[in-house]
Write a protein that holds these residues in place. Structure first.
Motif, short mmCIF file in Angstrom:
data_model
loop_
_atom_site.label_atom_id
_atom_site.label_comp_id
_atom_site.label_asym_id
_atom_site.label_seq_id
_atom_site.Cartn_x
_atom_site.Cartn_y
_atom_site.Cartn_z
N GLY A 175 -7.77 13.08 -4.85
CA GLY A 175 -6.85 11.97 -5.05
C GLY A 175 -7.10 11.26 -6.36
N ARG A 176 -6.13 10.47 -6.78
CA ARG A 176 -6.28 9.68 -7.99
C ARG A 176 -5.95 8.22 -7.67
NH1 ARG A 176 -1.02 11.79 -8.74
NH2 ARG A 176 0.51 10.17 -9.33
N PRO A 177 -6.59 7.28 -8.33
CA PRO A 177 -6.33 5.87 -8.03
C PRO A 177 -4.86 5.51 -8.21
CG PRO A 177 -8.28 6.10 -9.41
CD PRO A 177 -7.63 7.45 -9.37
N GLY A 178 -4.32 4.73 -7.28
CA GLY A 178 -2.95 4.28 -7.42
C GLY A 178 -2.80 3.31 -8.56
N ASP A 179 -1.61 3.33 -9.20
CA ASP A 179 -1.40 2.48 -10.36
C ASP A 179 -0.52 1.27 -10.07
OD1 ASP A 179 1.01 3.72 -10.01
OD2 ASP A 179 1.03 4.74 -11.95
N LEU A 180 -0.22 1.03 -8.77
CA LEU A 180 0.62 -0.11 -8.42
C LEU A 180 -0.12 -1.19 -7.66
CD1 LEU A 180 4.05 1.45 -7.34
CD2 LEU A 180 3.51 0.24 -9.46
N VAL A 181 -1.04 -0.79 -6.77
CA VAL A 181 -1.66 -1.76 -5.87
C VAL A 181 -3.12 -1.40 -5.67
CG1 VAL A 181 -0.82 -0.49 -3.85
CG2 VAL A 181 -1.46 -2.88 -3.60
N GLU A 182 -3.98 -2.41 -5.55
CA GLU A 182 -5.41 -2.18 -5.41
C GLU A 182 -5.73 -1.49 -4.09
OE1 GLU A 182 -7.86 -5.63 -4.87
OE2 GLU A 182 -6.18 -6.83 -4.13
#
Length: 498
Positions: free
Chosen positions: A245-252
């Motif tokens: 997975g990759r960190p989301g770019d919208l919400v923590e």
């Protein structure tokens, strides 16, 4: 007497079989006894999903995982089956229009199982990187194995006709001469015409340009990535990130998972990490973070009025636990209430209570009211068509009318129940103004003790970017083609203290 042509030896091959008279077709490289007569497991899974959706009104996302497990598909085959099933369902409108040009009878006169097999074949030919000979051979083999030899001959003949043109040429033929833009978009992007009209109207109602419609429809047809959230203070994303997975770019506390079965991860099985669209995460966090007129503080009481199946309730419960608050999750259907309890199981039990009853009676049960109330109202789901591929073919315009009294009743009950200084979040997974702004306007009419907060600013405050550009006239609307989320609507309504 029937006229017969002379027996011409030049028309027979070395095995004595007569050659095709036109000379334009070739024999299969395999003898009939050697052609595929079994169902490829991945294609069989896709076929089973389409059959369950068509025959039993099942939901594809509920049927697919069980079928994958039953046939013991590996990761690659599971991905193929998922794309084939979901793609065939999303593209059904376009594919049926193509099939209508290649079948010698109305499609509703075909055996439904044959039609589902044809849709699977067309999707492979038109939209997947499957060699045409493999798409034909494997689809016919599937038909032989699970439908019968007779239908398989029809499927073979029809798919050969389909395969003679690429999708772009078929679309040119289908829309050639059409001047009505709704019909053109409906055929090109495989949405019912009424939904195309509804989404055009929705764009304008929320301050966007109608010219975006094709981009929106195209986003509906894109295979969505899986969004996950680690429950704050409870879960971590380490395992999901290590699995690709990759960190989301919208919400923590969010992560995006492009491929694979997240259900095999322990953090997901435990409920500490949950599958949840980023738009759903944002609206829940916006309600939890918005400032109350009373000042807030520890000991707040929160309500999720329409909690099933429990995704937003779990996130709210985790945030409530961090702040020393409590949550009541209301769900009228017992089987869905069981899902809510399961979703909340990872949250400390002293934080939450599940109530099983009509949400429109909650005020009588809790006369002291609540500080924050989420009304995630039942709706048509027009904002989540990319995740629910069969939904676009099931929903009808009448659903908008049928749901209206329930939506207004739930929001009115929430307004009556929220404490002075408290906030109600009205949320739908639909951008249609009949389910969004019209409901809010109707319920606020004549109520001087309520005011709309800036929902767009509230979303920005809990987003990583801080600039979602989702607000319009105090309410906010997220979009698949703009934000990469479901089309979630949010209105935040505060009750004055006086």
């Amino acid at each position: 007497m029937t006229d017969r042509r002379p027996n011409d030896p030049s028309r027979r091959n070395e095995r004595g079989r007569e050659r095709n008279r036109s000379g334009s077709r070739k024999f299969s490289t395999a003898a009939p006894s050697e052609r595929t007569r079994r169902a490829d497991p991945a294609r069989l899974v896709a076929f089973e999903v389409l059959r369950a959706v068509s025959a039993d009104d099942a939901y594809a996302n509920l049927v697919l995982p069980g079928s994958i497990r039953k046939h013991r598909l590996g990761r690659q085959d599971a991905g193929f089956a998922t794309e084939l099933a979901y793609g065939a369902l999303r593209g059904q409108g376009t594919y049926d229009a193509i099939l209508g040009q290649c079948v010698d009878r109305p499609l509703d006169q075909l055996d439904p199982a044959v039609l589902d097999a044809l849709r699977i074949g067309v999707h492979q030919l038109m939209a997947m990187r499957v060699p045409p000979h493999a798409a034909l051979d494997q689809t016919v083999g599937l038909a032989r194995a699970v439908i019968g030899a007779g239908p398989s001959s029809l499927i073979n003949a029809v798919l050969r006709k389909v395969s003679r043109r690429p999708l772009a040429e078929w679309l040119d033929e289908l829309v050639g001469g059409m001047e009505e833009p709704v019909r053109v978009s409906s055929l090109k992007f495989s949405h019912p015409e009424w939904i195309v009209r509804a989404l055009r109207q929705s764009l304008v109602a929320h301050g966007r340009n109608v010219s975006e419609i094709d981009n929106l429809l195209q986003a509906d047809n894109a295979a969505p990535e899986v969004n996950l959230v680690a429950l704050p203070g409870i879960g971590t994303l380490d395992e999901v990130l290590q699995a690709g997975g990759r960190p989301g770019d919208l919400v923590e506390d969010s992560v995006v998972f492009a491929a694979g079965d997240v259900g095999r991860l322990e953090s997901v099985r435990s409920g500490k990490v949950r599958v949840q669209d980023a738009g759903s995460q944002l609206v829940a966090r916006a309600l939890a973070a918005v400032e109350l007129d009373s000042g807030g503080g520890k000991g707040e009481s929160w309500l999720d009025l329409c909690a099933g199946p429990g995704g937003k309730a779990a996130l709210l419960g985790a945030v409530a636990a961090q702040g020393g608050h409590v949550l009541v999750a209301n769900e009228p259907a017992e089987h869905r209430a069981a899902l809510v309890r399961q979703a909340l199981d990872a949250v400390p039990s002293h934080v939450w209570t599940v109530r099983v009853d009509d949400g429109r009676t909650v005020g009588a049960a809790y006369p002291d009211g609540f500080d924050r109330i989420l009304v995630d109202a039942p709706c048509t789901g027009l904002g989540a068509l990319r995740r629910r591929p069969e939904s676009r073919w099931r929903r009808k315009p009448a659903d908008l009318v049928d749901l209206a009294p329930l939506q207004r009743g739930l929001l009115s009950e929430a307004l009556d129940t929220v404490r002075p200084g408290g906030v109600v979040a009205y949320v739908t997974c639909s951008p249609h103004p009949a389910e969004t702004t019209a409901v809010v306007q109707d319920c606020l009419r004549g109520r001087k003790d309520f005011s709309l907060l800036d929902a767009g600013a509230a979303l920005d405050a809990v987003s990583i970017t801080g600039a979602l550009n989702a607000g319009h006239e105090s309410t906010a609307q997220l979009w698949p083609h703009v934000h990469g989320t479901d089309a979630m609507f949010l209105a935040l309504i505060r009750r004055s203290r006086h």
